[in-house]
Design a protein around this motif. Sequence first.
Motif, short mmCIF file in Angstrom:
data_model
loop_
_atom_site.label_atom_id
_atom_site.label_comp_id
_atom_site.label_asym_id
_atom_site.label_seq_id
_atom_site.Cartn_x
_atom_site.Cartn_y
_atom_site.Cartn_z
N GLY A 242 0.83 -1.19 0.00
CA GLY A 242 0.00 0.00 0.00
C GLY A 242 0.87 1.24 0.00
N GLY A 243 0.24 2.36 -0.36
CA GLY A 243 0.97 3.62 -0.34
C GLY A 243 0.66 4.46 -1.55
N GLY A 244 1.34 5.59 -1.66
CA GLY A 244 1.08 6.49 -2.77
C GLY A 244 2.11 7.60 -2.86
N LEU A 245 2.06 8.31 -3.98
CA LEU A 245 3.01 9.35 -4.33
C LEU A 245 2.40 10.72 -4.09
CD1 LEU A 245 5.87 9.56 -5.85
CD2 LEU A 245 4.49 10.03 -7.88
N PHE A 246 3.24 11.70 -3.71
CA PHE A 246 2.79 13.08 -3.63
C PHE A 246 3.80 13.98 -4.33
CE2 PHE A 246 5.27 12.48 0.28
CZ PHE A 246 6.11 13.59 0.28
N VAL A 247 3.29 15.04 -4.97
CA VAL A 247 4.13 16.05 -5.61
C VAL A 247 3.51 17.41 -5.30
CG1 VAL A 247 5.24 16.84 -7.73
CG2 VAL A 247 4.56 14.43 -7.51
N TYR A 248 4.25 18.26 -4.59
CA TYR A 248 3.76 19.58 -4.18
C TYR A 248 4.69 20.65 -4.74
CZ TYR A 248 1.45 16.69 -0.58
OH TYR A 248 0.73 15.73 0.09
N HIS A 282 8.03 7.57 -14.04
CA HIS A 282 6.73 7.56 -14.73
C HIS A 282 6.62 8.81 -15.60
CE1 HIS A 282 2.39 7.72 -15.42
NE2 HIS A 282 2.38 6.43 -15.10
N PRO A 283 6.11 8.68 -16.82
CA PRO A 283 6.06 9.84 -17.73
C PRO A 283 5.38 11.06 -17.12
CG PRO A 283 5.53 7.84 -18.93
CD PRO A 283 5.64 7.44 -17.49
N ALA A 284 4.31 10.85 -16.35
CA ALA A 284 3.59 11.99 -15.77
C ALA A 284 4.39 12.66 -14.66
CB ALA A 284 2.24 11.51 -15.22
N ILE A 285 5.28 11.94 -14.03
CA ILE A 285 6.07 12.49 -12.94
C ILE A 285 7.41 13.02 -13.47
CG2 ILE A 285 7.08 12.01 -10.69
CD1 ILE A 285 3.97 11.80 -10.90
N ARG A 286 8.01 12.27 -14.40
CA ARG A 286 9.29 12.68 -14.97
C ARG A 286 9.23 14.11 -15.52
NH1 ARG A 286 13.73 10.06 -17.54
NH2 ARG A 286 12.78 8.02 -17.16
N LYS A 287 8.15 14.43 -16.22
CA LYS A 287 8.08 15.74 -16.87
C LYS A 287 8.04 16.89 -15.87
CE LYS A 287 3.02 15.84 -17.42
NZ LYS A 287 1.91 15.83 -18.40
N MET A 288 7.65 16.62 -14.63
CA MET A 288 7.65 17.66 -13.61
C MET A 288 9.06 17.97 -13.11
SD MET A 288 4.47 16.61 -11.16
CE MET A 288 2.89 16.01 -11.79
N LEU A 289 9.99 17.02 -13.27
CA LEU A 289 11.32 17.14 -12.68
C LEU A 289 12.43 17.36 -13.71
CD1 LEU A 289 11.08 14.19 -10.12
CD2 LEU A 289 10.59 16.61 -9.70
N GLU A 290 12.20 17.04 -14.96
CA GLU A 290 13.25 17.10 -15.97
C GLU A 290 13.87 18.49 -16.03
OE1 GLU A 290 12.42 13.70 -19.32
OE2 GLU A 290 11.31 15.58 -19.50
N GLY A 291 15.21 18.49 -16.06
CA GLY A 291 15.94 19.76 -16.09
C GLY A 291 16.13 20.37 -14.73
N GLY A 292 15.60 19.72 -13.70
CA GLY A 292 15.71 20.25 -12.35
C GLY A 292 16.91 19.69 -11.60
N GLU A 293 17.07 20.18 -10.38
CA GLU A 293 18.18 19.77 -9.53
C GLU A 293 17.64 19.31 -8.19
OE1 GLU A 293 22.11 21.72 -7.32
OE2 GLU A 293 20.61 23.00 -8.31
N ARG A 294 18.06 18.12 -7.77
CA ARG A 294 17.66 17.61 -6.46
C ARG A 294 18.52 18.27 -5.39
NH1 ARG A 294 18.34 11.63 -3.92
NH2 ARG A 294 20.50 12.14 -4.42
N ILE A 295 17.88 18.89 -4.36
CA ILE A 295 18.64 19.64 -3.37
C ILE A 295 18.38 19.17 -1.94
CG2 ILE A 295 18.79 21.70 -4.81
CD1 ILE A 295 16.53 22.93 -3.19
N GLY A 296 17.47 18.22 -1.74
CA GLY A 296 17.20 17.76 -0.38
C GLY A 296 16.66 16.34 -0.38
N TYR A 297 16.88 15.65 0.73
CA TYR A 297 16.43 14.27 0.88
C TYR A 297 16.19 13.97 2.35
CZ TYR A 297 16.68 9.15 1.21
OH TYR A 297 16.41 7.84 1.50
N GLY A 298 15.16 13.16 2.61
CA GLY A 298 14.91 12.73 3.99
C GLY A 298 13.90 11.59 4.02
N ALA A 299 13.75 11.00 5.20
CA ALA A 299 12.80 9.90 5.39
C ALA A 299 12.33 9.88 6.83
CB ALA A 299 13.45 8.56 5.02
N ARG A 300 11.08 9.46 7.02
CA ARG A 300 10.52 9.39 8.38
C ARG A 300 9.34 8.43 8.38
NH1 ARG A 300 9.88 8.72 13.11
NH2 ARG A 300 9.72 10.29 14.75
N ALA A 301 9.23 7.67 9.47
CA ALA A 301 8.06 6.82 9.66
C ALA A 301 6.83 7.68 9.96
CB ALA A 301 8.30 5.82 10.79
N ILE A 302 5.67 7.17 9.58
CA ILE A 302 4.39 7.86 9.77
C ILE A 302 3.47 6.92 10.50
CG2 ILE A 302 2.44 8.97 8.59
CD1 ILE A 302 4.35 9.17 6.10
#
Length: 547
Positions: A242-248, A282-302
Amino acid sequence: MQRDVMEYDVVIVGAGPAGLSAAIRLKQLAAAASAEISVCVLEKGAQVGAHLLSGAVLDPIALNELLPDWRERGAPLDTPVMHDQFLLLDEDAAYPVPHALLPPMMRNDGNYIISLTRFGQWLAEQAEALGVEIYPGFPAAALLFDEHDVVQGVQVADAGVGKDGKPTSGYAPGIEIRARYTLIGEGARGSLTRVLEQRLGLRPVPQKYGLGIKELWRVPAAQHRAGSVTHALGWPLGQRAGGGLFVYHMAPDLVSIGLVTHLDYANPSLSPFEEFQRAKTHPAIRKMLEGGERIGYGARAISEGGWQSLPQLAFAGGVLMGCAAGMVNVPRIKGNHNAMKSGMLAAESAFAALQSGRQHDVLADYPTAVHASWIGAELRQVRNIKPALSRFGLIAGTLYAGAEMWLQHFRVSPPWTLRHSKPDFATLRPQASLQVERYARPDGVLTFDKASSLQLSNTWHEANQPVHLMLLQPERAITLNLQVYGAPETHYCPAGVYETVQRDGAAALQINAQNCLHCKTCDIKDPSQNIVWQTPEGGGGPNYIDL
């Protein structure tokens, strides 16, 4: 050992939304009553916000109650939600769910995309202006109990203990913070909460959890749409978890993207980190990020158990608040507003007790207030959603969830309550009975490995200190985890903490504790509950910026 002692009326563990809201509310009530109340907040991160991680879309309902003039105070709610979409994904296509079909509870009208790091820092400023004492880098390592198991406060972790467990030249014993009431707001699967639950029997029903993994990207202006919120179900997890993706899309050019994986999955070789990397292709997600730069990363239990998994909220000498108790609304993908409200209600209960001269007793009116508030109403409405997704799977579970949330909207509440069947650690199956998951190598542009990701979390720990991830029975890491389950800790950990190596011709588990993001997944998902997360030396762990 003689320890220094500090005394307060209230000590709060955790400078997150729950803890800071409680501190602010206590001081507000004291000012209104012309009373003096001493309040201390302990935070294990090097600074307030360093360990705060969430999506996050904030429902401002609690903030409106706590600080109605938050706009004038400069609250960092800079990005109102302007566009809201929900997608169903298969491997190649995205199918938008019409907005009119979304249950109203899942819509984001009137909400704000925020950085929880920045929001927590702002809340801390409001608390300190009222006279609250906040101590970052001071982790509460242990609870202080009297002979009747009444909580008297907490002990801060010792500093300057070497890897061998012996004091170094920089040794300083942790002080005791004694208080009339202790409010626990340390987040999901907190180490003190775990002790309280086991020692006092506070949680008869197991909590359920998810692992949220998040990246922050800076993207070209042509691809940025400030105020856009996207949630997606389906690929890549599908029926395997189970689970899902978010893009804000946050102002001015930032995109917050992440994947939440429910931790009740069965295949021990499944890697939430790799599933997240796959999701970005995924094509719908890739197009939101292409040409961009990743600047942060993290993880946490919910914490995801919801209404059924709420523990006994009050105990002699204190209470559990927010995600420590488990107040996340899973279908809304929100918990910060509930955490804040729980902190406010805890403060009101503690203040009334202090004013009447009480101390160290059970604040029985606090759980009553939580259940009677909009927290209780909201969690009761969605009580069946998480167990339905776990029982019925993606398609049937989603259909059930949508139908029930629409019924709740029309004030029709089903008379039944679905139960959680088992804790997350008990859902793993032996690796021999399942296909091993295989993942593509990262390209270093859109997809990445754990090592490069960890660098963006700014994680640091004092090198010369005991390993804070304890194995109750070290041999089980090989005889059970490796031989039966294929070393699941090497897959579910999003930071590369666990590694199977060869020592003297035999397999051994190496714990790279310096990598730990404090996500607590290992404490949750280990199949025999053999791994226990303990508090490391103060200030250690990630240092999130704008996450």
